[in-house]
Design an enzyme around this catalytic site. Structure first.
Site, PDB file in Angstrom:
ATOM      1  N   CYS A   1      -0.555   4.086   2.132  1.00 30.66           N
ATOM      2  CA  CYS A   1      -0.372   3.863   3.571  1.00 30.66           C
ATOM      3  C   CYS A   1       1.058   4.156   4.004  1.00 30.66           C
ATOM      4  CB  CYS A   1      -0.709   2.416   3.933  1.00 30.66           C
ATOM      5  SG  CYS A   1      -2.321   1.836   3.372  1.00 30.66           S
ATOM      6  N   ASP A   2       2.028   3.682   3.233  1.00 29.00           N
ATOM      7  CA  ASP A   2       3.409   3.628   3.700  1.00 29.00           C
ATOM      8  C   ASP A   2       4.396   4.505   2.937  1.00 29.00           C
ATOM      9  OD1 ASP A   2       2.612   1.743   5.594  1.00 29.00           O
ATOM     10  OD2 ASP A   2       2.890   0.088   4.196  1.00 29.00           O
TER      11      ASP A   2
ATOM     12  N   CYS B   1       0.829  -1.206   0.000  1.00 30.83           N
ATOM     13  CA  CYS B   1       0.000   0.000   0.000  1.00 30.83           C
ATOM     14  C   CYS B   1       0.864   1.256   0.000  1.00 30.83           C
ATOM     15  CB  CYS B   1      -0.940   0.003   1.211  1.00 30.83           C
ATOM     16  SG  CYS B   1      -2.044   1.439   1.262  1.00 30.83           S
TER      17      CYS B   1
END
Length: 311
Positions: free
Chosen positions: A140-141, A137
């Protein structure tokens, strides 16, 4: 086989399931949850969560899920280990769900929060370094790789979109594409090809993610020439798709071509009355913890209204 009747049955225990449990519990519906094959969902394999509201310093994924569990149980959630293995949604207000092939639950309403699982390449190093430089992701990261070099595997729209997102944060993004062309739409192809700090390597297979306590690089092979090489990296992203965990519902619920549950616009209602879907089991676009939690809230409210209408 053990049999039991409940008002609200929640399948899955990620942000969507636990948020549904919090709302259903506060409404006095005595929800019962079966946590599924990955208690806590995908966030249990996510080290740092910095984009969920309410955590100004960020929080580790497992701790966040533990917080949600405690909050849901505070409002009366009956939280259980086990996984749904088959369902029968043919009888309104008496939906049957078999847990671990040994327990039959009959529930007036069912909230599906079974999520989706990222597809992986199948490399031992990929799993070993998951959360230590390997991610599925970028949204997300990606923040953790600001100013660093990363690679991303994939050839579709999602891979191109995530590569473009990473290009705004990272020093360099290397796209690893197995074939000699993209599968992405033309507009997405053009976008990544015109981004200066994205390098595209076609006909490239990933042989191994390198590193011990974190990602240091990747070994790749040109599947046309057979030549292998190593690329120094700080992060490795996999964007080859997700698989919704919805297979056991296919005989009753309408699914799209990728297996995601189709819901009524503006709600979490499925094609079966009294069955509601939330989180990544029905969301192939956003796939974020905060959006999953939002739809979990919606599912509980939809279930509460449905029960109120059928008292």
């Amino acid at each position: 086989m053990t049999q039991e009747k409940v008002q609200v049955l929640i399948l899955g225990s990620g942000p969507a399931g636990y948020t549904a449990a919090i709302y259903a519990g506060r409404a006095g519906l005595k929800p019962v949850m079966y946590q599924g094959m990955q208690p806590g969902g995908q966030l249990t394999i996510t080290n740092d969560v910095e984009n969920f509201p309410g955590y100004p310093q960020g929080i580790e994924g497992p701790q966040m899920m533990e917080d949600l569990r405690i909050q849901a149980e505070r409002f009366g959630l009956d939280n259980r280990y086990g996984m749904a293995t088959s369902v029968d949604f043919s009888t309104p207000l008496a939906h049957k769900v078999i847990i671990d092939e040994s327990i039959e639950i009959t529930s007036e309403t069912v909230i599906i929060a079974t999520g989706a699982s990222a597809k992986w390449l199948g490399l031992e190093s990929e799993q070993r370094l998951n959360g230590m430089g390997v991610s599925a992701c970028a949204v997300c990261d990606g923040f953790f790789y600001r100013g660093k070099d990363v690679a991303i595997v994939g050839a579709g729209d999602t891979a191109c979109e995530e590569a473009h997102y990473l290009s705004k944060l990272c020093k360099k993004v290397t796209m690893l594409v197995r074939r000699d062309e993209f599968r992405a739409s033309q507009i997405m192809q053009t976008r990544v090809k015109n981004t200066p700090n994205i390098e595209i390597l076609f006909n490239t297979d990933t042989e191994e993610v390198l590193g011990t306590d974190g990602v240091t690089g990747v070994r790749v092979k040109n599947n046309k020439t057979g030549e292998t090489s190593e690329i120094a990296l700080d992060g490795f992203f996999v964007a080859i798709g997700h698989q919704p965990n919805t297979g056991i519902f296919k005989d009753f619920l309408q699914l799209d071509e990728a297996g995601y549950i189709i819901i009524e616009k503006g709600s979490t209602k499925t094609n079966i009355e009294g069955v509601f879907a939330c989180g990544d089991a029905q969301d192939k676009i956003y796939r974020q913890a905060v959006t999953a939690a939002g739809t979990g809230c919606m599912a509980a409210l939809d279930a509460e209204r449905y029960l109120g209408e059928h008292e």
